[in-house]
Write an enzyme that holds these catalytic residues in place. Structure first.
Site, PDB file in Angstrom:
ATOM      1  N   GLU A 160     -43.978  -3.539  41.654  1.00 40.89           N
ATOM      2  CA  GLU A 160     -43.944  -3.090  43.059  1.00 40.89           C
ATOM      3  C   GLU A 160     -43.628  -1.604  43.186  1.00 40.89           C
ATOM      4  OE1 GLU A 160     -45.250  -4.914  45.132  1.00 40.89           O
ATOM      5  OE2 GLU A 160     -45.219  -6.749  43.959  1.00 40.89           O
ATOM      6  N   GLY A 161     -44.025  -0.851  42.178  1.00 37.91           N
ATOM      7  CA  GLY A 161     -43.813   0.593  42.205  1.00 37.91           C
ATOM      8  C   GLY A 161     -42.617   0.978  41.360  1.00 37.91           C
TER       9      GLY A 161
END
Length: 596
Positions: free
Chosen positions: A442-443
C-alpha cells in the site's frame, strides 16, 4: 508460540476518555452507536480474535497457503476457512458498511479496534477480508447503481471478498506505465487482458466469488496515469441482474514465497480477455482507486499497531518471568536465585519504547478513524472539508510511522527474549517477519513521505498541516495551567514552531531545486510523526488525569509520557539536522562511484 490478549482497557480509554467518541457519534447522526453497543462489540471482538484467530497464527505461518498449478486454485491454511465462516456468521464483515446494502451502519471508527485486534491476533488471516472494505468504498462512491446493488451486497455480507489489482511486473508505484488492456465488448462490458502481481487474497478457497478491482487502459487512453480506468472483474462472471455465470478468464498463475505472512495468499493474476465492467468515468480510474487505497493505508497502519502490541505483550510477560543475574543496585527479589530481567534498565528501555509508540500510536490512528467519520457526516460542509484535509494529511503519517514503529517494536520485543526470541518456539521471530511487509505494501515508507511532503504540503499548500498546528496550539493554551501536563507544553510549543520553520525552509529550497523535496521527505515524515505523537501523549496524560481511571493507570500514562518526551522525541533533532542538509549530500555521488 506467542499469545494475545486484546488491550480493552487502553482501547476504551482512547475511545471514551481521550476521544469521547459516543458524543461525536451522536452529533454525526449515529444515534445507535452508544457506549453500551460499542462495549458489546469490543467484548465480542476480543473473544473472537483471542480464541479463534490467535491460535491459528502459528499454523498459518508454518503451513502457509498451497497452490495447485494445474487448476490455479489456492488452499488456505487449516482452520482459516472455518474461522472466516465464523467471522461472517458473526456479522463482522458488514460492521461499518451501509445499512441499505445489508451492513450494520456503524461508524468507521467502531471498526478500527476490531481491525487492530484481528491484525494482532492473525495478520495473515486478516488480509483476506481487508480489501473488501476498500472495494466497497470504491463501488459505493464511483460505481453505477446496478454495480452497487449486484456487487456490494455479497461483499458486505462476506459471501464474496474484494481485491485491488494495481501492480504489474514492470510497474509498481509508477502506475502510468501499466499495460493491462480493456477492450470494449458489444454488450457494454470490457475484455480485460494483462498480468497483475502482488495481489493480496487474489485467489483462495474462503468464498464463492472474488471481486477484483482492476486498473487497465482503454484503446483510446492517453499516455501516463491520465489514461487509467477502473474495472470490476469478478472471478465468476456476474450479469447486470446479479445472475452468476461461469468462470471468468482470470486465473492465478502462482503465489509468492515470502519473508512473512505465509498464511496470506499473494498472487500473480493473469487476465485473458476476462469480462469486466467500467467503474466510474473512462480514464478516471486512479481517483477511484485512491478511494480504496486511502482506506487501505490507514488499515495497514493499524496492522503495524496490532503486531507491535502482541509483540510487546509477550516481551513484557517474558521479562517478568525470565530470571537472569541481579539488578545493578542490588537484588530486587532476594528470595529468588536471580532477578527477572525487567529490573534491567536496557530491558526497560525497550519495553517503554514499545509502550510509548503503541499507546501513542493507538490514539493517533483512532483519531484518524474518527476524522473519516467526521469527513463523511459532519453537519456543515466546512467541517467535512476540514476533516477530509486533516485525515488526508495524517494518512501517510499513520501508515508509515505505525508500520516503521511496528518493525522497531517487534524487534525490540524479540530482543527482550535474547536468543530465545530468534528461534521459532516463542513466535517472536514470526511477528518480526510479518511486520516487515507493512512498511512495503500500500505504498512504501518512501512513497508515504513523498505523498506527505510533495502532495499534501507542497501541492496542497499544507492545508492539513495548517489545520493541525492550531489544534496543537489550542491544546497548549488550554492546558497551560494544568500541572499534570505542564512539563510537556514548552517542548510541544517548540516542536510545532520548528515544524512550521522546517516546512518553510524546504519550500524555499525546492523553488531552486526540486530534488530538495525528495531529499527531505523521509526525515520530514518521521519528524512529523514524532511531533504528532508528542501531542497525543500530552493529551493522553491530560485525559487520564481528568478521568475515573485508576491511580496506577494514570501513573502509567504520566511516566510513559515523560519517557517519550525525554528519550524518543529527541529523535526529531536528527531528522531536523538531516532536513537542514542540502539535497547534494544525496545526489553528489556519481552513480558509477557507488561500487568504487
Amino acid at each position: 508460540m506467542s499469545t494475545y490478549t486484546a488491550p480493552l482497557s487502553d482501547i476504551r480509554f482512547v475511545l471514551y476518555d481521550l476521544l469521547d467518541v459516543p458524543s461525536h457519534f451522536e452529533r454525526l447522526g449515529h444515534v445507535d452507536a452508544t457506549r453500551d453497543l460499542l462495549d458489546a462489540v469490543l467484548e465480542e471482538a476480543a473473544r473472537f480474535t483471542q480464541t479463534v484467530l490467535a491460535p491459528l497464527n502459528e499454523t498459518g505461518d508454518r503451513i502457509g497457503c498451497s497452490f495447485d498449478k494445474a487448476t490455479g486454485a489456492v488452499t488456505t491454511p487449516p482452520g482459516f476457512r472455518q474461522a472466516y465462516r465464523q467471522f461472517v456468521e458473526g456479522g463482522w464483515t458488514g460492521l461499518v458498511s451501509p445499512v441499505e446494502f445489508g451492513g450494520q451502519g456503524l461508524p468507521y471508527t467502531a471498526g478500527v479496534p476490531l481491525k487492530e485486534m484481528i491484525d494482532a491476533a492473525n495478520l495473515a488471516w486478516g488480509n483476506f477480508p481487508l480489501l473488501s472494505h476498500g472495494a466497497t468504498d470504491a463501488l459505493l462512491n464511483h460505481g453505477e447503481d446496478w454495480q452497487r446493488e449486484v456487487f456490494l451486497r455479497p461483499l458486505v455480507d462476506g459471501t464474496w471478498t474484494g481485491t485491488m489489482c494495481l501492480t504489474e511486473p514492470h510497474c509498481g508505484t509508477d502506475l502510468g506505465l501499466l499495460k493491462t488492456r480493456a477492450t470494449p465488448n458489444d454488450d457494454g462490458s470490457h475484455a480485460i487482458s494483462g498480468t497483475k502481481i502482488f495481489i493480496t487474497a487474489g485467489e483462495h478457497d474462503m468464498t464463492e466469488n472474488i471481486v477484483h478491482l482492476v486498473l487497465a487502459r482503454l484503446p483510446d487512453a492517453p499516455a501516463g496515469s491520465r489514461g487509467i480506468s477502473l474495472f470490476v472483474v469478478p472471478k465468476f462472471k456476474v450479469a447486470r441482474d446479479g445472475t452468476m455465470g461461469g468462470a471468468n478468464a482470470v486465473r492465478c498463475g502462482s503465489i509468492e514465497h515470502k519473508m512473512g505472512i505465509h498464511g496470506s495468499a499473494t498472487c500473480v493474476l493473469n487476465f485473458d480477455g476476462a469480462q469486466g465492467y467500467l467503474v466510474g468515468q473512462p480514464h478516471k480510474g486512479l481517483a477511484a482507486m485512491f478511494t480504496m487505497m486511502n482506506t487501505a493505508r490507514l488499515g495497514v497502519g493499524v496492522q503495524g499497531l496490532g503486531l507491535s502490541d502482541r509483540a510487546y505483550q509477550n516481551a513484557l510477560r517474558y521479562s517478568r518471568e525470565r530470571l537472569q543475574s541481579r539488578s545493578l543496585s542490588g537484588a530486587k527479589f532476594p528470595d529468588k536465585p536471580a532477578d527477572p530481567i525487567i529490573v534491567q534498565p536496557d530491558v526497560r528501555r525497550m519495553l517503554l519504547t514499545c509502550k510509548a509508540l503503541i499507546e501513542g500510536g493507538r490514539a493517533m490512528s483512532y483519531h484518524a478513524g474518527l476524522l473519516v467519520d467526521i469527513a463523511e457526516r459532519a453537519p456543515s460542509e466546512q467541517e467535512r472539508k476540514q476533516a477530509d484535509a486533516l485525515v488526508g494529511f495524517m494518512t501517510p503519517i499513520v501508515k508509515a510511522c505505525l508500520t516503521e514503529w511496528g518493525v522497531e517494536c517487534t524487534y525490540h520485543a524479540l530482543q527482550c527474549f535474547g536468543g530465545h526470541g530468534y528461534i521459532a518456539e516463542h513466535g517472536m521471530e514470526q511477528l518480526a517477519r510479518d511486520a516487515r511487509i507493512t512498511t512495503l505494501y500500500e505504498g512504501t515508507t518512501g512513497i508515504q513521505a513523498l505523498d506527505l511532503l510533495g502532495r499534501k504540503v507542497m501541492q496542497q499548500q499544507g492545508a492539513g498541516l495548517q489545520l493541525l498546528l492550531p489544534m496543537i496550539e489550542t491544546f497548549c493554551n488550554e492546558q497551560s495551567g494544568n500541572e499534570a501536563v505542564a512539563e510537556f507544553i514548552g517542548p510541544l510549543r517548540e516542536k510545532i514552531a520548528q515544524w512550521q520553520q522546517l516546512t518553510l525552509q524546504i519550500g524555499q529550497r525546492a523553488v531552486a531545486n526540486a530534488e530538495e523535496v525528495g531529499a527531505a521527505a523521509y526525515d520530514y515524515l518521521m519528524f512529523s510523526g514524532y511531533v504528532a505523537l508528542a501531542w497525543w501523549w500530552a493529551r493522553s496524560v491530560a485525559a487520564a488525569e481528568g478521568s475515573a481511571q485508576s491511580a496506577s493507570f494514570k501513573s502509567g500514562k504520566r511516566e510513559t509520557a515523560k519517557f517519550y518526551f525525554a528519550r524518543i522525541l529527541p529523535r526529531t533533532l536528527t531528522h531536523a539536522a538531516a532536513i537542514a542538509s542540502a539535497a547534494s549530500t544525496l545526489t553528489a555521488l556519481d552513480e558509477a562511484a557507488f561500487d568504487a
